[in-house]
Design a protein around this motif. Structure first.
Motif, PDB file in Angstrom:
ATOM      1  N   LEU A   9      11.567 -44.318  -4.568  1.00  0.00           N
ATOM      2  CA  LEU A   9      11.785 -45.717  -4.950  1.00  0.00           C
ATOM      3  C   LEU A   9      13.203 -46.155  -4.571  1.00  0.00           C
ATOM      4  O   LEU A   9      13.421 -47.221  -3.995  1.00  0.00           O
ATOM      5  CB  LEU A   9      11.575 -45.883  -6.460  1.00  0.00           C
ATOM      6  CG  LEU A   9      11.759 -47.301  -6.996  1.00  0.00           C
ATOM      7  CD1 LEU A   9      10.542 -48.158  -6.691  1.00  0.00           C
ATOM      8  CD2 LEU A   9      12.023 -47.311  -8.497  1.00  0.00           C
ATOM      9  N   LEU A  30       8.726 -49.855 -13.024  1.00  0.00           N
ATOM     10  CA  LEU A  30       7.497 -49.373 -12.383  1.00  0.00           C
ATOM     11  C   LEU A  30       6.337 -49.306 -13.364  1.00  0.00           C
ATOM     12  O   LEU A  30       5.192 -49.574 -13.006  1.00  0.00           O
ATOM     13  CB  LEU A  30       7.731 -47.986 -11.770  1.00  0.00           C
ATOM     14  CG  LEU A  30       8.316 -47.964 -10.364  1.00  0.00           C
ATOM     15  CD1 LEU A  30       8.273 -46.548  -9.801  1.00  0.00           C
ATOM     16  CD2 LEU A  30       7.564 -48.916  -9.426  1.00  0.00           C
ATOM     17  N   ASN A  60       5.186 -53.899  -6.879  1.00  0.00           N
ATOM     18  CA  ASN A  60       4.364 -52.815  -7.398  1.00  0.00           C
ATOM     19  C   ASN A  60       3.303 -53.328  -8.365  1.00  0.00           C
ATOM     20  O   ASN A  60       2.752 -52.571  -9.163  1.00  0.00           O
ATOM     21  CB  ASN A  60       5.250 -51.766  -8.079  1.00  0.00           C
ATOM     22  CG  ASN A  60       6.077 -51.011  -7.056  1.00  0.00           C
ATOM     23  OD1 ASN A  60       5.601 -50.057  -6.445  1.00  0.00           O
ATOM     24  ND2 ASN A  60       7.302 -51.457  -6.829  1.00  0.00           N
ATOM     25  N   ARG A  64       1.262 -58.315  -5.425  1.00  0.00           N
ATOM     26  CA  ARG A  64       2.192 -58.050  -4.319  1.00  0.00           C
ATOM     27  C   ARG A  64       1.901 -58.882  -3.067  1.00  0.00           C
ATOM     28  O   ARG A  64       2.807 -59.175  -2.300  1.00  0.00           O
ATOM     29  CB  ARG A  64       2.243 -56.564  -3.954  1.00  0.00           C
ATOM     30  CG  ARG A  64       0.963 -55.974  -3.404  1.00  0.00           C
ATOM     31  CD  ARG A  64       1.171 -54.506  -3.023  1.00  0.00           C
ATOM     32  NE  ARG A  64       1.334 -53.656  -4.204  1.00  0.00           N
ATOM     33  CZ  ARG A  64       0.329 -53.118  -4.897  1.00  0.00           C
ATOM     34  NH1 ARG A  64      -0.939 -53.339  -4.539  1.00  0.00           N
ATOM     35  NH2 ARG A  64       0.544 -52.369  -5.940  1.00  0.00           N
TER      36      ARG A  64
END
Ligand SMILES: Nc1ncnc2c1ncn2[C@@H]1O[C@H](COP(=O)(O)OP(=O)(O)O)[C@@H](O)[C@H]1O
Ligand SMILES: [Mg+2]
Length: 409
Positions: A9, A30, A60, A64
Motif C-alpha cells: 500500500l 483500508l 479501495n 473506485r
C-alpha cells in the motif's frame, strides 16, 4: 493487516514511514473502504498527510470506478459555497447565466472529499447533514428535491468538538461525520520517520534534477529529529528539497554526496518565537537543556568558532585553507576541550609570526574596522563581490554599500 499488504500500500501511494500511528491510520482506511456508505473523518494538523487517506478509501471501495472529487471548503467564498456544493438553477442569482451541477451531483456514485470541513457556514452544514442522512439536496434557486449517492470523507485541522462548543459546528453533523475517525499525529510525534522522509524527499529531487545526493551528519540528524516541525511533513519536504537543490548547486558530479552539517541545516529551519535555536524548542522554553541538546549546542558554537577562525585567516593571511562550512569534529573530540589550534585542518602547520604581530596591532581596532578589513580581504582573496559575499555569508548588496562607503572602486 499483514505487513506485506501495508508495504505494498505504501509503495503504491508513495507513503514513507513506519510509525505505528501511521500504520494504524492506513489500516483503518483500508478496513472501512469497502463499507461505502460510511462517512470518514480525518483529523490532524496541517501538513501531516491527510490528503492521501480519502484517495485510498475511494480506490479501495466499490466506488473506485466512480468519480473522486476533492473540495477545499475553506477556499470557497462564503457566498458561493452552497452553489458549489449543491449546484444552482439558471437565474438563481446575478451571474447564474446557466444551470450548474454542484459537486454532490457530479460525484454521484463516487466519493467526495470535503477538506477543511470546519470552515463551512452553519447554513451549509444543515444542508450537508441532510444529504448525508437521506441523499437529498436542492440546487440553489430551485424547489425540487434531488437525490445523489455520494460517499463523503471529511478532513479538518481544527478541533471540531471545540467548534461545536462555540456554536460554530453543528453537533448533530459532528456525530454524523465522526463515526469513523482517522487521526494522523503531528510529525514531531513520529520522530523515527523524520529522517526516512527527509531521505525520500531529498533523493526524489536530486534524481529528478540529476544532482549530487546529500548526506546528513549525525548532528544534523539529531537536529532534524528534535525540531518541532510546525508545518509537519509539508515543511519537511520543502526543507529537504531546498537543501538538496541549493547545497548541491556547486558540487562537482561524481565526488560523492554533499555532507550537510547541523549548522547548515539550522539555516533552513525558521526560528520559532521565544526560541533562539530550533533545537531548543522541543520542550518549550521553560525546561532546561537535555544532554543531547547541550552537546548539539556546543557543537554549533564550535562550528561557528571554526568559521570565525577561517575568516580570520583570510584577514591575517594565514595559510590554512578557508572552508566556510567545516565539518563537525567527532563527538569524542569534545571531551578533551580542544585548543583552537587543534581544530585547524593541519595541527602541525607552522604558525608564522606575522599574524601574531598583526593581532597586537589590531587590538586598537574597532569591530567595525575589522569588519571593513574582512570585506576588503575577502574581496582580494576571491576577486569578485559575489564570491566574497558568499564566503562571508553576507549579501552582495552589503559589500557594494561598504565599498561605496569606503570609496573603493
Ligand atoms: N507519509 C508520507 N510519505 C510521503 N509523503 C508524505 C507523507 N505524509 C505527507 N506527505 C507529503 O507531505 C505533503 C503534505 O501532505 P498533505 O496530505 O497535503 O497534508 P495535509 O492535507 O494534512 O495538510 C504532501 O506533499 C504529501 O505528499
Ligand atoms: Mg490537505
Amino acid at each position: 493487516m499483514e505487513e506485506r499488504d501495508l508495504t505494498s500500500l505504501k509503495n503504491k501511494y508513495d507513503i514513507v514511514g513506519n510509525d505505528p500511528a501511521l500504520n494504524y491510520a492506513l489500516d483503518i482506511a483500508l478496513k472501512v473502504a469497502p463499507a461505502d456508505d460510511l462517512t470518514v473523518m480525518i483529523t490532524g494538523e496541517s501538513g501531516v498527510g491527510k490528503d492521501i487517506i480519502p484517495k485510498i478509501i475511494h480506490q479501495n471501495s466499490p466506488r473506485r470506478s466512480g468519480k473522486y472529487l476533492a473540495i477545499n471548503c475553506g477556499a470557497i467564498a462564503e457566498g458561493t459555497v452552497d452553489s458549489e456544493l449543491f449546484g444552482h438553477e439558471k437565474g438563481a442569482f446575478t451571474g447564474a447565466i446557466e444551470m450548474r451541477k454542484g459537486y454532490f451531483e457530479e460525484a454521484d456514485g463516487g466519493t467526495l472529499f470535503l477538506d477543511e470541513v470546519g470552515e463551512l457556514p452553519l447554513a451549509t452544514q444543515a444542508k450537508l447533514l441532510r444529504v448525508l442522512q437521506s441523499g437529498e439536496f436542492i440546487r440553489v434557486g430551485s424547489a425540487k428535491v434531488l437525490k445523489t449517492n455520494v460517499r463523503v470523507v471529511v478532513a479538518t485541522n481544527r478541533n471540531l468538538m471545540h467548534l461545536v462548543s462555540h456554536g460554530k459546528f453543528r453537533e448533530d453533523l459532528y456525530y454524523r461525520v465522526s463515526s469513523v475517525h482517522i487521526d494522523l499525529p503531528p510529525l514531531r510525534e513520529r520522530r523515527e520517520d523524520i529522517h526516512l522522509l527527509f531521505r525520500k524527499f531529498s533523493s526524489d529531487i536530486t534524481e529528478k534534477y540529476f544532482r549530487t545526493g546529500v548526506m546528513l551528519t549525525e548532528d544534523a540528524v539529531v537536529l532534524l529529529k528534535k525540531y518541532r516541525w510546525p508545518g509537519n511533513v509539508r515543511q519537511l519536504r520543502s526543507v529537504a528539497e531546498s537543501i538538496s537543490m541549493l547545497e548541491t548547486a556547486k558540487a562537482a558530479p561524481g565526488k560523492g554526496r554533499v555532507v550537510i552539517d547541523a549548522m547548515t541545516l539550522a539555516n533552513y529551519l525558521p526560528r520559532e518565537e521565544g526560541n533562539t535555536l530550533p533545537v531548543l524548542s522541543d520542550h518549550g522554553s521553560q525546561s532546561s537543556m537535555s544532554e543531547d541538546e547541550k552537546e548539539m549546542f556546543i557543537k554549533i558554537l564550535l562550528t561557528l568558532k571554526q568559521k570565525v577562525d577561517a575568516l580570520e585567516s583570510v584577514v591575517y593571511g594565514g595559510k590554512q585553507p578557508v572552508s566556510v562550512t567545516p565539518s563537525l569534529p567527532a563527538a569524542s573530540e569534545f571531551v578533551m576541550a580542544p585548543q583552537a589550534q587543534d581544530l585547524r585542518e593541519d595541527p602541525d602547520e607552522q604558525i608564522d609570526e606575522e599574524p601574531a604581530r598583526k593581532e597586537a596591532e589590531d587590538d586598537t581596532k574597532t569591530i567595525a574596522d575589522m569588519k571593513d578589513d574582512l570585506i576588503v580581504a575577502a574581496l582580494r582573496k576571491y576577486g569578485s563581490k559575489k564570491a566574497a559575499a558568499e564566503a562571508l555569508g553576507i549579501s552582495e548588496r552589503t559589500i557594494y554599500r561598504k565599498l561605496k562607503q569606503l570609496g573603493i572602486k
